[in-house]
Design a protein around this motif. Structure first.
Motif, mmCIF file in Angstrom:
data_model
loop_
_atom_site.group_PDB
_atom_site.id
_atom_site.type_symbol
_atom_site.label_atom_id
_atom_site.label_comp_id
_atom_site.label_asym_id
_atom_site.label_seq_id
_atom_site.Cartn_x
_atom_site.Cartn_y
_atom_site.Cartn_z
ATOM 1 N N SER A 310 0.841 -1.191 0.000
ATOM 2 C CA SER A 310 0.000 0.000 0.000
ATOM 3 C C SER A 310 0.878 1.244 0.000
ATOM 4 O O SER A 310 2.098 1.161 0.147
ATOM 5 N N LEU A 323 -0.444 4.120 -6.257
ATOM 6 C CA LEU A 323 -0.210 2.722 -5.891
ATOM 7 C C LEU A 323 0.678 2.033 -6.918
ATOM 8 O O LEU A 323 1.461 1.137 -6.573
ATOM 9 N N VAL A 345 -1.728 -6.078 -4.298
ATOM 10 C CA VAL A 345 -2.639 -4.937 -4.463
ATOM 11 C C VAL A 345 -4.042 -5.385 -4.868
ATOM 12 O O VAL A 345 -4.895 -4.552 -5.193
#
Length: 405
Positions: A310, A323, A345
């Motif tokens: 993150s 990101l 992710v």
């Protein structure tokens, strides 16, 4: 009733580049996936549905941002410049800077100002394919201002096409008015702040910063006990600056995640594996504070602990709103592989939110939340720096962002 068959796409439904379909289709009805698979296997019942041609682009689950501090007042760029000029963090703090300056700015800002500032940080994340995000409090450090932060986070979820999950981080730092009285402040967090905010429906999870400059193991456990009484899941900022045993404590409470983890030891890794606690790695903070102690990737791999990635988007140690950049940093700084990064992710990040049944995977019966990528290889998502790659973001079957190109 809206029905759409998305076709002419390459599908990575589980965030795993080893598990893909070269020519796929996704049938969506009323925002939910009815069917997905190889295009030539599309059942006849969907053949007459309206179609959306994605031109051979890659499709992945919508990205999941599982650790952010997106709501706060002000910024600390001038302090960053001072550090570059040789002023120590301690000296900056003595001048009234550091986290105290963010607390001061956050307390001074009203909800509208916080909302505008946070929205400017959220919008680029959505444009990169993020469809679910965690937002922590922790810069108010009193009931009224923690409430204000969490209310703003909820408003972001109402106004923007993204699922927002809120985390109460009242035990983030010691507010100035409690200087030298950390135990008294933890009393306030556990007996007044958390119960009130939970009763108002503002808290999805509870976090604590367990560190020598944060709160002790005993103080952190009191926060966890208060969360358990409210039937709220917990998570922890752990082992960022030293090995305090925070991850093992988090594991004892079946924490959703332990985050940072640069100084995590093997015993902590083993405890996390047994508890099902996700390791959330934050390469932006590692980079920004010029850390040299790497997280124990080999132990995490050996024990098969799920690893998420993150931004840790915050004003002091990771002023990041990309990101995709964190994915590149995870590869270059932490030597993570592309499959690890993509899982980090998507599916694993959803696990870190306790929402693996909702986000991070595309499957029949789930919401049609996905990102469309203008790349030839999924490895490009961790390769390019600063290049826009996401050409469309779809949430509940509707396009909520599309690139201008």
């Amino acid at each position: 009733m809206k029905q759409t068959v998305w076709h002419h796409l390459k599908l990575c439904a589980h965030g795993d580049p080893h598990d893909t379909i070269a020519d796929a289709a996704i049938a969506v009805q009323n925002g939910r996936i009815e069917w997905l698979g190889a295009a030539h296997e599309l059942p006849a019942m969907y053949h007459d549905w309206p179609r959306e041609d994605l031109g051979g682009a890659w499709v992945t689950p919508g990205l999941v941002e599982c650790h952010t501090h997106l709501v706060y007042g002000g910024q600390r760029a001038d302090e960053f410049a001072q550090r570059l000029a040789g002023v120590s963090y301690e000296e900056i703090a003595r001048r009234g800077g550091g986290i105290v300056s963010t607390v001061r700015a956050t307390r001074a800002a009203d909800e509208n100002a916080l909302l505008r500032a946070a929205a400017a940080r959220l919008e680029p994340l959505i444009a990169e394919g993020v469809t679910a995000i965690e937002i922590k409090s922790g810069y108010g450090l009193d009931l009224a201002n923690e409430r204000k932060m969490l209310r703003v986070a909820r408003q972001l979820g109402e106004r923007y096409p993204v699922s927002v999950y809120t985390t109460f981080l009242g035990a983030h730092a010691l507010p100035p008015e409690y200087a030298g009285r950390a135990d008294d402040y933890i009393d306030e967090v556990c007996t007044r702040m958390l119960p009130a905010l939970a009763d108002e429906g503002l808290v999805d999870a509870v976090d604590v910063f367990c560190e020598r400059i944060g709160f002790s193991l005993a103080q952190s456990e009191r926060v966890f006990e208060a969360a358990v009484r409210r039937h709220l899941p917990v998570k922890m900022h752990a082992e960022q600056l030293s090995n305090s045993g925070g991850a093992a404590l988090a594991a004892r409470y079946r924490a959703l995640s332990a985050d940072h983890l640069e100084f995590l030891d093997e015993a902590g890794v083993a405890a996390m594996k047994e508890a099902g606690t996700v390791a959330v790695l934050l390469p932006g903070a590692y980079y920004f504070i010029r850390e040299t102690q790497l997280p124990p990737l080999e132990w995490l791999r050996h024990y098969a602990v799920p690893i998420a990635i993150s931004t840790d988007s915050n004003p002091g140690t990771s002023p990041a709103t990309s990101l995709l950049l964190m994915m590149n940093m995870a590869a270059t700084l932490f030597r993570m592989t592309v499959p690890e990064i993509l899982q980090g992710v998507t599916h694993h990040a959803a696990q870190a939110l306790g929402k693996a049944d909702v986000h991070g995977v595309l499957a029949a019966g789930r919401a049609a939340d996905f990102a469309v990528w203008s790349v030839e290889s999924l490895a490009e998502l961790a390769y390019w720096m600063g290049r826009p790659l996401c050409v469309r973001v779809v949430r509940a079957g509707e396009t909520v962002h599309a690139s201008r190109t």
